[in-house]
Every structure is written in structure tokens, then in C-alpha cells.
Design a protein around this motif. Structure first.
Motif, PDB file in Angstrom:
ATOM      1  N   SER A 137       7.343   9.686  -5.002  1.00 17.24           N
ATOM      2  CA  SER A 137       6.650   7.889  -4.970  1.00 17.24           C
ATOM      3  C   SER A 137       7.855   7.438  -4.445  1.00 17.24           C
ATOM      4  N   GLN A 139       9.048   4.773  -1.709  1.00 14.56           N
ATOM      5  CA  GLN A 139       7.774   3.987  -1.001  1.00 14.56           C
ATOM      6  C   GLN A 139       9.060   3.508  -0.390  1.00 14.56           C
ATOM      7  N   LEU A 144      10.778   7.078   4.488  1.00  8.14           N
ATOM      8  CA  LEU A 144       9.464   7.430   4.450  1.00  8.14           C
ATOM      9  C   LEU A 144       9.780   7.621   5.909  1.00  8.14           C
ATOM     10  N   LYS A 185      -0.497   0.553   5.034  1.00  9.81           N
ATOM     11  CA  LYS A 185      -0.810   0.472   3.468  1.00  9.81           C
ATOM     12  C   LYS A 185      -1.400  -1.162   3.213  1.00  9.81           C
ATOM     13  N   ASP A 196       0.504   3.096  -2.037  1.00  6.53           N
ATOM     14  CA  ASP A 196       1.343   3.979  -2.157  1.00  6.53           C
ATOM     15  C   ASP A 196       1.270   5.335  -0.603  1.00  6.53           C
TER      16      ASP A 196
END
Length: 648
Positions: A137, A139, A144, A185, A196
């Protein structure tokens, strides 16, 4: 059994549901937007009710309005079709709370499979193989990027709430990650209201194979075998077939078990599809497939499964939704022959597959018992800019894969379509592709061969002669010099007469030598040979325009005085004007008034037909007259800006 059914959808899928419901004696209730007031699904249904204005947000996505109509019309059940509200758990729940049957899975199953990251965690717990990746979860962009590095490039960035390739980007190098993440995104936020994403390892030589599953309220779950959907463009399926080429009994058993385990893990009921990414580099293997996602609805490509199993999946949906057990258990299901489906769209493959709109001046399909056409439009209907531009699905069945592919190519080339650009020639080239026919393909086949596949066929000499003859027959006044329009028949005082004739051929000005003699008209080709019209070709006159059809391709002829000159498509005119390439919504503007740009720089992006299209600078210069903004609705050919020379 359900007695009355409201179809909360439009187009092809609404028509397809109505056909089965009618056969089963079920009353059908259609809903429609103002743009669809005269649509085929409205004409077919027993009753039809207006939802609201054309935009889906004001019509087909108005859950409250749909439920109100369903209650007032006495509907016992609501079928959501695919798209729109079909995978909306809240809508499914509201339908049930209102005392009606939702023809689909329980809301809990839709929610469980609605977010890719959570779904993959659930599948992993159920023992279903999943692709290595980050599904957390957090982000944070730097996190990432670090996860992508740990997984190892190439990687896929995918929207957790996504589908159909929206919010998805392939990243081959770390230097590309930031830009790809931003774009993914933005697209995910616009499409799903949720930006997300997850990161996954990109599988080399990937194939996309999915299993059709069905569950009932009594705990039974079966699969109706697999479909191969590997031929894709921009992650959108183009050709689907069943069974999958190269599939073995052992791999089918393993994949089928995994799909059924996935369905059982969420208490699934009704029709669903479990999609797997498959490593095709060394053939199909029991340890070479991984769960991607589960579509909790009927799929666009379900007809190929129906043709190889002989089962009506919409009938199964209605029976299961009515509380009946599955019509057949696993041991009673079998495969017969091979089926393949091609999606015919109003789009221009030679121009980046830009969507096309307009009235279908001609629409005809082969009269062949082996060919099934699922469509939501008829000749004379309008392809609107407001919805998906699919015109029809062409589905064929054969005893073997080669027989099915040959039959599909023949069906496509035997079709007649005019009024909008279309992809029929592209599809015919694709199903005849050597690699594809040799079963040597993966999801990258189209991209690797895009130039050859999208090259517009050159009109034959007989097509040109037929078009010129039809132009000659138009009621055009003679010019001052007694030009070609003055000749109305083959009679000539001096026996033979020749002249040069200019005309528009698919929007380009061309000239041909035309001769009249006692045998009629003939046209000189580029090899200095005289060609006569081919009476076997279909010729259609629509106003001042002539269409000649040959093997699924329509060639457009027009007198020069009536040529439709456009300066759109995002290209630059002589004064540097940049125009919007299609109807849609501006989703990004990357320049400001007075900015200096270089050739190839991105100027803006427009979203249309569920896809994002970028427009780039055709030359160096300065931005002037900026006339667009984010979220602005724009029309095809609208002025966006001008790129002026930097020295002006």
C-alpha cells in the motif's frame, strides 16, 4: 426462473443478452442515453427507458437512476453486461437491497478481486501462483522505484484498480521509471479515481491465457476451458481463440484447477474469468503460468468459449442467478474444434488507431452458417464519440485452428463497411500472419510487426477503374472545356475519346487517363495498360462520394470539387496550427503560452474511447494562441495552439 430482466448496458452486449433472454421467454427492459435513443438494443427490447444525457457519467453510470427504473418497470433482475457498472460491488449490493437479483457474483467476490494488489495476496494464500512483484500500500515514488530495482528490470507498473491496459506501463530501464510512473498514475486516476499502482516482473515472451469459470450458489465451480488472448495492442485484446495453441492436457488441468481454486477462495457465483500471464519462451508448462487478475463478469470474448463448448453462457448466468445449480459438472464438459474472434472497431490503423465516428453508410457481413456476428449496430446507425467504438465481433468455428483462421480471414474480406475508418484490413492481415499461423507468437507480436500490419492495401487497378466509372456517372455538370463529366455513355462521334481526369482517392489527389470507346470506359494504369471496371466489386454512391469494396477494404473516390480537406490529426498546417486529432477530453497540457519547444516534444494529451493519445510538436518553434486546458471537452479538428517559428 427470472421472468423480467433489465439490462444495465448498451450496444453489442445488451443486444447479445436480449437474444438469449428472448429465447428463454424472459421479458427484456433496456435503458439508454439521449445519444442512444434509436440504438439497436433499444429497438430490440420489450421496453426501454431514458437514463439521461450522452456522457456515461450522466446515463449508464447512474446507479440510482437505473435502480429506480428497474423497480418501476417491475424487473426481477438486473444484468450489468460488461464495462460500466458490471464490476461495481456497491451497485450489486444496492440491487440486492432493493429486492432484485444481480446477475453476477456476490458483492463480496467483486470487492475481493477489485484491487489487483489485494487479489494477488488472496490468491497467494489460496495456493494460486502469482507473478513476483510489489503489491504493498505504500505509494512513495522512491520506494516504488527501489522495489522495481529489487524485482529487476524490465517491470510493469499497473494500476491496482485497473483493467484493459489503462494505468499500465512497461519500464525497461531505471531511467524510464519516473516518467512512466507519473503517466500510469495520471491515467489510473482519470479512469478509476484511484492512482495506486503495483510493480510486477515483466515476463519474457508472455502469452495471455484465461480460464472461463462458473460457480453456483451450491458451492459448485467448474471451468469451461481456456481462451488465448495474446494478440493485443496497447494491452487491449484484438484476436481471441479457444483452445489455446500448444495447450496440453496436463497444463490445462493445472491451470483449470488454479482458476477454480481462485473462484472458490472468494465464494464465486456466476460467470467469471481468471486471467494468467504465461511464459511462452519454452512452450506451455505446468510451472510456467501466474495469476494476473480475475474479471468478475462476462467477458467480451465469451463467444469463442460458447462455440467450442456448445453452451450459452448468458443462459447459464440467468439460470445460476435464479438459484439453479450449474447445468453441467466438469466431467460432462468437452471441447469441440477451434473458434476465433476478431473485434471490428471504428478506428484508423494507419493513423495510430485513432477512433473514428460517423454514420455507417454501409454495413454487411457474409451469409455463412459458420460465421457468427455479435453487433450492437446496423447499417445507418451512428458511431458516437461518447462510447467504445466497437462495431462488431466476428466469430468463426472450424474443425482445426488453421481452418478457423482461414474462415475468419474469408469472413473479414467478405464484409462491407463504410462511413467510418475501420480495422478490417488490419485484422485480415493479422490472422494471415505467418508467425501467428505457425503458433509462434506472444503479446508483442502486433507491436513488432505494426508497420506491415497497418499498411493500407494499395487499391487494385480494377478498383480504381470501377471507382472512376462510378464518378463519371455522377450528375456533375460539364466544365467549360467539355471535361470528363460531359460524357454520359459510350457513344462518341469520332469512335474513341481520351482525356486526363483528376479525382480524390482516399483523400489524395490523383490523375488517370480515361478512354471511352464502343465497349465503354477504361482507365490507364501505371503500367500503361487499360483496365475496365470489375462488375464483381460492390460500388456504393453516397451523395458526391463513391465507395468501392474489395476484400473488406473500402476505397473512397470523390470529385475534386467535393474533396473533404482536413487539417487535423495533430499535424501542423502551413502556418504551424496544431489541431485536436479526435473528439475527447484534454487530460494533460505540457506547454504554456510562449514556451519554446523542439520537434518531438509532447504538447498535450487527449483521452478518447478509453485511450490516451499524445500530440507532439511537428517542428521547433514557440507556442502561441494556446486554446486548450485540462478537462476541456474538444472536438475533432479544434484548434489547440500554433507553433510559430522562433524568429517571428
Amino acid at each position: 426462473m427470472i421472468k423480467s430482466l433489465l439490462i444495465a448496458n448498451r450496444g453489442e452486449i445488451a443486444c447479445r443478452i436480449i437474444r438469449t433472454a428472448r429465447r428463454m421467454g424472459v421479458k427484456t427492459i433496456a435503458v439508454y442515453s439521449e445519444a442512444d435513443a434509436n440504438a439497436l438494443h433499444v429497438r430490440m427490447a420489450d421496453e426501454a427507458y431514458l437514463l439521461g444525457p450522452a456522457p456515461a457519467s450522466d446515463s449508464y453510470l447512474r446507479a440510482g437512476r437505473i435502480l429506480k427504473i428497474a423497480k418501476e418497470a417491475g424487473a426481477e433482475a438486473i444484468h450489468p453486461g460488461y464495462g460500466f457498472l458490471s464490476e461495481n460491488a456497491d451497485f450489486a449490493e444496492l440491487t440486492q437491497d432493493a429486492g432484485m437479483i444481480f446477475v453476477g457474483p456476490p458483492p463480496s467476490a467483486i470487492r475481493a478481486m477489485g484491487l489487483k494488489d489485494k487479489a494477488k495476496e488472496l490468491m497467494s494464500e489460496a495456493g494460486v501462483p502469482v507473478v513476483p512483484g510489489y503489491h504493498g500500500s505504500n505509494q512513495n515514488a522512491e520506494l516504488l522505484k527501489r522495489k522495481a530495482y529489487e524485482i529487476g528490470y524490465p517491470v510493469l507498473i499497473k494500476a491496482v484498480a485497473g483493467g484493459g491496459g489503462k494505468g499500465m506501463r512497461l519500464v525497461e530501464k531505471a531511467l524510464q521509471f519516473d516518467e512512466a510512473l507519473t503517466a500510469a498514475k495520471r491515467e489510473a486516476k482519470a479512469a478509476f479515481g484511484n492512482d495506486d499502482v503495483l510493480i510486477e516482473k515483466f515476463i519474457d515472451s508472455p502469452r495471455h491465457i484465461e480460464m472461463q469459470i462458473f460457480g453456483d450458489a451450491k458451492g459448485n465451480v467448474v471451468h469451461l476451458f481456456e481462451r488465448d488472448c495474446s494478440l493485443q495492442r496497447r494491452h487491449q485484446k484484438v484476436i481471441e481463440e479457444a483452445p489455446a495453441p500448444g495447450m496440453t492436457a496436463a497444463v490445462r488441468k493445472a491451470m483449470g484447477k488454479a482458476a477454480c481454486d481462485a473462484a472458490k477462495a472468494v465464494g464465486y457465483q456466476g460467470a467469471g474469468t481468471v486471467e494468467f500471464i504465461v511464459d511462452g519462451s519454452q512452450g506451455l508448462r505446468e510451472d510456467g503460468f501466474w495469476f494476473m487478475e480475475m474479471n468478475t463478469r462476462l467477458q467480451v470474448e465469451h463467444p469463442v468459449t460458447e462455440m467450442v463448448t456448445g453452451r450459452d453462457l448468458v443462459e447459464w448466468q440467468l439460470r445460476v442467478a435464479s438459484g439453479e445449480k450449474l447445468p453441467l459438472m466438469q466431467d460432462a464438459l468437452s471441447l469441440s474444434g477451434h473458434a476465433v474472434e476478431a473485434r471490428v472497431y471504428a478506428e484508423d490503423p494507419s493513423n495510430g488507431f485513432l477512433p473514428s465516428t460517423g454514420r455507417l453508410i454501409a454495413l454487411g457481413w457474409p451469409d455463412d452458417a459458420a460465421v457468427r456476428i455479435d453487433s450492437g449496430v446496423e447499417e445507418g446507425d451512428v458511431i458516437s464519440p461518447h462510447y467504445d467504438p466497437m462495431i462488431a465481433k466476428v466469430i468463426v468455428h472450424g474443425e482445426t485452428r488453421r481452418e478457423a483462421m482461414t474462415a475468419l480471414e474469408r469472413a473479414l474480406k467478405g464484409s462491407t463497411l463504410a462511413g467510418t475508418s475501420n480495422n478490417i484490413a488490419f485484422l485480415a492481415s493479422l490472422v494471415a500472419d505467418r508467425e501467428f499461423l505457425a503458433e509462434n507468437f506472444d503479446t508483442g507480436l502486433i507491436d513488432r510487426n505494426i508497420e506491415a500490419l497497418t499498411a493500407r492495401p494499395v487499391p487494385s487497378d480494377s478498383v480504381i477503374a470501377s471507382g472512376v466509372a462510378a464518378l463519371m456517372a455522377l450528375d456533375e455538370p460539364a466544365d467549360a472545356k467539355g471535361g470528363p463529366w460531359a460524357a454520359k455513355d459510350a457513344f462518341q462521334v469520332h469512335g474513341t475519346r481520351e482525356m486526363d481526369m483528376g479525382f480524390s482517392l482516399d483523400g489524395e489527389t490523383v490523375s488517370r487517363r480515361v478512354r471511352f470507346d464502343r465497349n465503354g470506359l477504361s482507365v490507364m494504369d501505371e503500367d500503361d495498360q487499360w483496365q475496365r471496371p470489375d462488375t464483381r466489386l460492390r460500388v456504393l454512391k453516397a451523395g458526391r462520394v463513391v465507395y468501392v469494396f474489395d476484400e473488406g477494404v473500402s476505397t473512397v473516390f470523390a470529385p475534386l470539387a467535393h474533396r473533404d480537406v482536413e487539417d487535423g490529426g495533430g499535424d501542423s498546417s502551413a502556418d504551424g496550427s496544431i489541431r485536436v486529432p479526435m473528439h475527447g477530453r484534454i487530460i494533460a497540457v505540457t506547454v504554456s503560452e510562449g514556451d519554446v519547444v523542439e520537434k518531438g516534444d509532447m504538447l498535450f494529451s487527449v483521452e478518447a474511447m478509453k485511450m490516451e493519445h499524445a500530440v507532439i510538436a511537428p517542428k521547433d518553434g514557440v507556442v502561441q494562441g494556446l486554446a486548450i486546458a485540462v478537462d476541456q471537452q474538444v472536438g475533432d479538428g479544434d484548434s489547440a495552439m500554433r507553433i510559430a517559428s522562433s524568429d517571428t
